[in-house]
Enzyme design. Structure first.
Site, PDB file in Angstrom:
ATOM      1  CD  GLN A   1       2.194  -1.989 -12.851  1.00  0.00           C
ATOM      2  OE1 GLN A   1       2.395  -1.771 -14.255  1.00  0.00           O
ATOM      3  NE2 GLN A   1       1.853  -3.131 -12.683  1.00  0.00           N
ATOM      4  CD  GLU A  45       8.947  -8.969  -3.777  1.00  0.00           C
ATOM      5  OE1 GLU A  45      10.059  -9.092  -4.578  1.00  0.00           O
ATOM      6  OE2 GLU A  45       7.937  -8.967  -4.414  1.00  0.00           O
ATOM      7  CB  CYS A  82       2.646  -8.087 -17.021  1.00  0.00           C
ATOM      8  SG  CYS A  82       3.567  -9.164 -16.317  1.00  0.00           S
ATOM      9  CB  CYS A  95       7.294   7.781 -32.448  1.00  0.00           C
ATOM     10  SG  CYS A  95       8.908   7.905 -32.028  1.00  0.00           S
TER      11      CYS A  95
END
Length: 380
Positions: free
Chosen positions: A208, A261, A332, A90
């Protein structure tokens, strides 16, 4: 699950004259968690981006004053390159440019090894566990590019767009991001369509961004847990019910699944996405403490998929109180995972297996699926 918004860097009180802009020639040390390597200027630790372990570089200080314990810097000149260094694909990657990627200067196999080292180091330092870690490639990207199925740009005058610099509100104008996928996300997994809210900002459901992630993670969680017909399973930080749907299929009509949740919109969607699953909207810790029917005082299986900050002690202790035979922890952040694995160990749960996935190529981020069980030795 719902994810927290990125935090702004904390502004430290100045401790002497600024070191920003000063340059030093250094040998780069090991990779550290956060997308940088460790170097030293005399006895001062410097966290250096755009470098690789073993390189000799000229670093330029980007944050820090004379009295700070550590500084941050960029490698602005590479004197002795690593064999793992490659030209960044990039044109916007590099010191002083877009801050979205940490590792474009690193060959893809070496990126995965660096991430594996970070996971190993965090588990050893925080949880005192030695683990052999391999970061697995995931189908759906193109040599580490074109995988972000959702991308946000900063709007600039005249219809232009940009990306922010690292730890800054400054914007770099870009034509396009090479991580952006040509297509948006698919909400079909294993032949099941999931209902997901896609409103921009706070109203969007978590999903995701790597196109291969949902199926890979479902497979890893089910393989780790080995759910059996008739078992009970708790899916915590359940989002729109990705894991709940397939847990419910695995435990069958004689089993039971509850999905907890914090985001009530996502919780309502999980109820629609997962027929027969008990959907509970509310703070996970509070629901575990006092928001589930008495039948859920015990659970055979637990899936934990918390935000980046991890589950933390209160939730972990609520989980172990239910004496599950197995817990699948989807993480994560390696540091938060290691901290919570250590808390599980206090209560007799040991790390039985660990898989790591390269869901965020060109960045320092890595996703792990850890299996914790009540019996057997630590992994490794």
């Amino acid at each position: 699950m719902s994810r927290p918004r990125a935090r702004r860097p904390r502004v430290r009180a100045a401790r002497g004259d600024s070191m920003v802009g000063r340059r030093f020639e250094v040998e780069v040390g090991p990779v550290a968690h956060g997308g940088h390597c460790v170097a030293r200027v005399e006895e001062r630790v410097v966290f250096v981006r755009h470098a690789l372990p073993g390189e000799r570089v000229v670093l330029e200080i980007t944050e820090g004053t004379e009295g700070d314990r550590f500084w941050r810097g960029d490698a602005v000149e590479v004197l002795t390159p690593s064999p793992d260094r490659v030209p960044a694909p990039c044109p916007y990657a590099g010191p002083g440019r877009c801050g979205g990627c940490d590792l474009q200067h690193v060959a893809l196999p070496a990126q995965r090894e660096l991430k594996a080292r970070v996971v190993r180091e965090q588990l050893l330092r925080v949880a005192r566990i030695e683990v052999d870690v391999v970061v697995e490639a995931v189908p759906g990207d193109e040599e580490g590019l074109h995988w972000r199925t959702r991308q946000r740009y900063v709007a600039l005058p005249g219809g232009a767009r940009g990306m922010r610099k690292h730890r800054s509100h400054d914007v770099v104008a870009v034509d396009a991001c090479l991580l952006e996928a040509p297509d948006g996300p698919s909400y079909d997994v294993r032949g099941h369509a999931f209902e997901v809210t896609t409103a921009p900002g706070e109203g969007a459901s978590f999903w995701q961004v790597h196109p291969g992630a949902p199926e890979v993670l479902v497979d890893a969680v089910l393989d780790a847990l080995g759910p059996r017909p008739g078992e009970s399973a708790l899916d915590l930080y359940a989002g729109v019910g990705l894991f709940s749907r397939f847990l419910a299929e695995a435990v069958g009509p004689t089993g039971s699944v509850a999905a907890v949740e914090g985001d009530r919109t996502a919780s309502a969607l999980s109820e629609r996405n997962c027929p027969g699953v008990l959907a509970c909207g509310g703070d996970v810790g509070a629901v575990l403490a006092d928001g589930l029917p008495d039948a859920w005082a015990r659970a055979d299986l637990v899936v934990l998929d918390p935000p980046r900050t991890g589950a933390k002690r209160a939730v972990v202790e609520q989980v172990v109180a239910r004496e599950p035979r197995a817990v699948a922890y989807v993480a994560c952040d390696p540091s938060a995972l290691a901290r919570d694995v250590a808390i599980f160990a206090e209560h007799g749960y040991r790390l039985a297996s660990l898989r790591a996935f390269d869901l965020f190529p060109m960045t320092h981020h890595v996703e792990c699926v850890a299996l914790l069980t009540r019996t057997g030795p630590d992994l490794g």
